[in-house]
Scaffold this motif. Structure first.
Motif, mmCIF file in Angstrom:
data_model
loop_
_atom_site.group_PDB
_atom_site.id
_atom_site.type_symbol
_atom_site.label_atom_id
_atom_site.label_comp_id
_atom_site.label_asym_id
_atom_site.label_seq_id
_atom_site.Cartn_x
_atom_site.Cartn_y
_atom_site.Cartn_z
ATOM 1 N N VAL A 120 7.754 16.902 6.649
ATOM 2 C CA VAL A 120 8.616 16.497 7.753
ATOM 3 C C VAL A 120 9.885 17.344 7.786
ATOM 4 C CG1 VAL A 120 10.082 14.614 8.614
ATOM 5 C CG2 VAL A 120 7.723 14.154 7.930
ATOM 6 N N GLU A 121 10.453 17.601 6.630
ATOM 7 C CA GLU A 121 11.678 18.413 6.579
ATOM 8 C C GLU A 121 11.428 19.814 7.123
ATOM 9 O OE1 GLU A 121 12.855 18.207 2.490
ATOM 10 O OE2 GLU A 121 13.810 16.232 2.710
ATOM 11 N N ILE A 122 10.283 20.405 6.781
ATOM 12 C CA ILE A 122 9.980 21.755 7.258
ATOM 13 C C ILE A 122 9.731 21.755 8.758
ATOM 14 C CG2 ILE A 122 8.343 23.674 7.095
ATOM 15 C CD1 ILE A 122 7.913 22.852 4.138
ATOM 16 N N VAL A 123 8.970 20.768 9.238
ATOM 17 C CA VAL A 123 8.710 20.673 10.680
ATOM 18 C C VAL A 123 10.019 20.514 11.439
ATOM 19 C CG1 VAL A 123 7.685 19.248 12.497
ATOM 20 C CG2 VAL A 123 6.350 19.818 10.466
ATOM 21 N N ARG A 124 10.861 19.623 10.984
ATOM 22 C CA ARG A 124 12.150 19.396 11.644
ATOM 23 C C ARG A 124 12.982 20.691 11.671
ATOM 24 N NH1 ARG A 124 12.205 14.092 13.898
ATOM 25 N NH2 ARG A 124 12.366 12.483 12.298
ATOM 26 N N LYS A 125 13.001 21.374 10.540
ATOM 27 C CA LYS A 125 13.818 22.590 10.448
ATOM 28 C C LYS A 125 13.267 23.675 11.366
ATOM 29 C CE LYS A 125 16.146 25.474 7.023
ATOM 30 N NZ LYS A 125 16.353 25.739 5.572
ATOM 31 N N ALA A 126 11.952 23.839 11.385
ATOM 32 C CA ALA A 126 11.346 24.848 12.244
ATOM 33 C C ALA A 126 11.648 24.574 13.712
ATOM 34 C CB ALA A 126 9.837 24.908 12.012
ATOM 35 N N MET A 127 11.669 23.297 14.089
ATOM 36 C CA MET A 127 11.890 22.935 15.485
ATOM 37 C C MET A 127 13.306 23.247 15.960
ATOM 38 S SD MET A 127 9.070 21.895 16.762
ATOM 39 C CE MET A 127 9.705 21.179 18.258
ATOM 40 N N THR A 128 14.249 23.428 15.026
ATOM 41 C CA THR A 128 15.610 23.786 15.417
ATOM 42 C C THR A 128 15.709 25.248 15.806
ATOM 43 O OG1 THR A 128 16.346 24.429 13.195
ATOM 44 C CG2 THR A 128 16.508 22.081 13.788
ATOM 45 N N VAL A 155 8.799 29.993 20.341
ATOM 46 C CA VAL A 155 8.598 29.115 21.486
ATOM 47 C C VAL A 155 9.814 28.213 21.657
ATOM 48 C CG1 VAL A 155 7.198 27.221 22.404
ATOM 49 C CG2 VAL A 155 6.089 29.131 21.237
ATOM 50 N N HIS A 156 10.214 27.998 22.885
ATOM 51 C CA HIS A 156 11.304 27.073 23.176
ATOM 52 C C HIS A 156 10.686 25.739 23.623
ATOM 53 C CE1 HIS A 156 14.836 29.847 23.164
ATOM 54 N NE2 HIS A 156 13.855 30.720 23.242
ATOM 55 N N PRO A 157 10.635 24.746 22.736
ATOM 56 C CA PRO A 157 10.090 23.450 23.157
ATOM 57 C C PRO A 157 10.988 22.798 24.185
ATOM 58 C CG PRO A 157 11.109 23.260 20.990
ATOM 59 C CD PRO A 157 11.120 24.725 21.346
ATOM 60 N N GLU A 158 10.432 21.861 24.912
ATOM 61 C CA GLU A 158 11.225 21.134 25.900
ATOM 62 C C GLU A 158 12.384 20.411 25.229
ATOM 63 O OE1 GLU A 158 11.567 20.115 30.072
ATOM 64 O OE2 GLU A 158 10.303 21.549 28.993
ATOM 65 N N ARG A 159 12.129 19.892 23.997
ATOM 66 C CA ARG A 159 13.145 19.162 23.245
ATOM 67 C C ARG A 159 13.165 19.682 21.815
ATOM 68 N NH1 ARG A 159 10.211 13.638 23.782
ATOM 69 N NH2 ARG A 159 8.527 15.145 23.482
ATOM 70 N N GLU A 160 14.342 19.827 21.266
ATOM 71 C CA GLU A 160 14.446 20.229 19.863
ATOM 72 C C GLU A 160 13.976 19.105 18.954
ATOM 73 O OE1 GLU A 160 18.171 20.713 16.897
ATOM 74 O OE2 GLU A 160 18.092 22.247 18.463
ATOM 75 N N HIS A 161 14.283 17.866 19.353
ATOM 76 C CA HIS A 161 13.884 16.717 18.532
ATOM 77 C C HIS A 161 12.715 16.002 19.212
ATOM 78 C CE1 HIS A 161 14.687 13.615 15.413
ATOM 79 N NE2 HIS A 161 14.061 12.853 16.293
ATOM 80 N N ILE A 162 11.517 16.354 18.803
ATOM 81 C CA ILE A 162 10.314 15.690 19.300
ATOM 82 C C ILE A 162 10.112 14.407 18.503
ATOM 83 C CG2 ILE A 162 7.789 15.872 19.434
ATOM 84 C CD1 ILE A 162 8.175 18.876 19.922
ATOM 85 N N PRO A 163 9.860 13.275 19.155
ATOM 86 C CA PRO A 163 9.656 12.023 18.408
ATOM 87 C C PRO A 163 8.573 12.183 17.352
ATOM 88 C CG PRO A 163 9.809 11.586 20.762
ATOM 89 C CD PRO A 163 9.751 13.080 20.616
ATOM 90 N N LEU A 164 8.913 11.838 16.112
ATOM 91 C CA LEU A 164 8.010 12.040 14.984
ATOM 92 C C LEU A 164 7.649 10.687 14.375
ATOM 93 C CD1 LEU A 164 8.255 14.823 12.315
ATOM 94 C CD2 LEU A 164 7.739 12.476 11.627
#
Length: 349
Positions: A120-128, A155-164
């Motif tokens: 989860v920490e890696i996914v969150r960090k990558a999404m930033t 890639v630029h996601p629609e949201r940086e914080h996707i509900p996890l």
């Protein structure tokens, strides 16, 4: 309380029907459509297909299996789906079980809590979209002493914080889920046992992180069957319940069996498992108590379903995910529509 649907596993002979169910749920105003994966269909492909043919409903993975993908790959998939759906994606994760993790993916099923936290920490960090580096027990990015270097998601996601969300059953996993996730995906939830079996642990995790339950999505999947004969409807779910309580995992490590025990079915859970593992699947199904099925499903006419929904809402459920049952598409659509009728009757819509 919001409503969702769970399409389950693709490839079970109801694929065209599943799309029609998702589209009807979209039309009826359901909040989210989840898809599962085990060792057949993968969730992201199904979700992309459904999202392309719906308009408003969120799509979510319930779950993407942690042993199946490196965390950076999961971040790439989540970012892509969120971008393609214009912010309609929800990321559900889970460790799966020892048989699938080690037998299908060749990944040791050890330290699942620590592995989930790091993932989860890696996914969150990558999404930033910052340059990705991580030094953990299970993952080190970049690998030391080689040509790798910290790189960032393009890639630029629609949201940086996707509900996890995290699929959680055991007390320690539930507590960690409350600490690090935005929601919990629950299975076999009984409203009368929800506080003791799930919420008290989730709440402890929230408190550990300095958070409240505000904004945290308690999201159980509950099969729904419409009809007058409750006993006959319950019998439809005997094989399903026996599979999970009796055969999902090993004798020593079956999370669903342990959950049934925590709900007061110690003797029955042992009998179901003994028969299932001995090859007597019919006997295992017959050993499932009616009360266990009835308390973890929504069965009967609309008024009875409404009573059950009200109990879940009062217990603390925030998104009730329905698995509409039926032998035909018409029956499943009728069950889906009964869900919205019951919500209105219960005063929850």
């Amino acid at each position: 309380m919001r409503l969702g649907i769970n399409l389950g596993y693709w490839g079970a002979g109801m694929d065209a029907d599943n799309l029609a169910v998702a589209q009807e749920a979209d039309r009826l105003g359901y909040d989210v459509c989840w898809a599962a994966e085990a060792y057949g269909s993968d969730a992201p492909t199904v979700l992309a297909w459904v999202a392309a043919q719906t308009e408003r409903i969120d799509v979510g993975s319930a779950i993407m299996q942690i042993p199946a993908r490196q965390p950076a790959m999961t971040a790439m998939t989540a970012a892509t789906l969120d971008s393609l759906t214009k912010g309609r994606f929800r990321l559900g994760l889970g460790v799966s079980g020892p048989q699938v993790s080690e037998g299908w993916y060749g990944v040791k099923f050890d330290k699942p809590l620590a592995r989930t936290r790091e993932y989860v920490e890696i996914v969150r960090k990558a999404m930033t979209r910052e340059r990705l580096s991580y030094d953990g027990e299970h993952w080190t990015l970049p690998l030391p002493g080689g040509p790798g270097k910290p790189i960032k998601l393009t890639v630029h996601p629609e949201r940086e914080h996707i509900p996890l969300y995290i699929a959680a059953i055991g007390p320690k996993n539930l507590e960690q889920t409350g600490e690090i996730a935005d929601g919990a995906l629950l299975i076999f939830p009984a409203a009368e046992h929800l506080e003791a079996t799930a919420l008290t642990h989730i709440r402890a995790g929230r408190e550990k992180a300095g958070l409240t339950m505000e904004g945290f999505d308690v999201c159980p999947t509950v099969p729904l069957a419409l009809g007058e004969d409750v006993s006959a409807l319950a019998d439809m779910f005997r094989p399903y319940t026996a599979l999970y309580v009796g055969g999902m995992g090993s004798r020593k490590q079956n999370f669903y069996n342990q959950l049934a025990q925590r709900m007061g079915y110690e003797k029955e859970a042992a009998e179901i498992q003994d028969k299932y593992l001995a090859g007597d699947k019919n006997g295992a199904a017959e050993a499932v108590p009616h009360s266990l099925i009835d308390s973890t499903t929504l069965l009967g006419p609309v008024a009875r379903i409404a009573d059950g929904m009200r109990a879940y809402a009062e217990a603390g459920v925030t998104t009730l995910t329905l698995a509409p049952a039926g032998f035909t598409l018409d029956e499943r659509i009728a069950a889906l529509r009964a869900g919205t009728e019951a919500m209105e009757l219960a005063g929850l819509a």
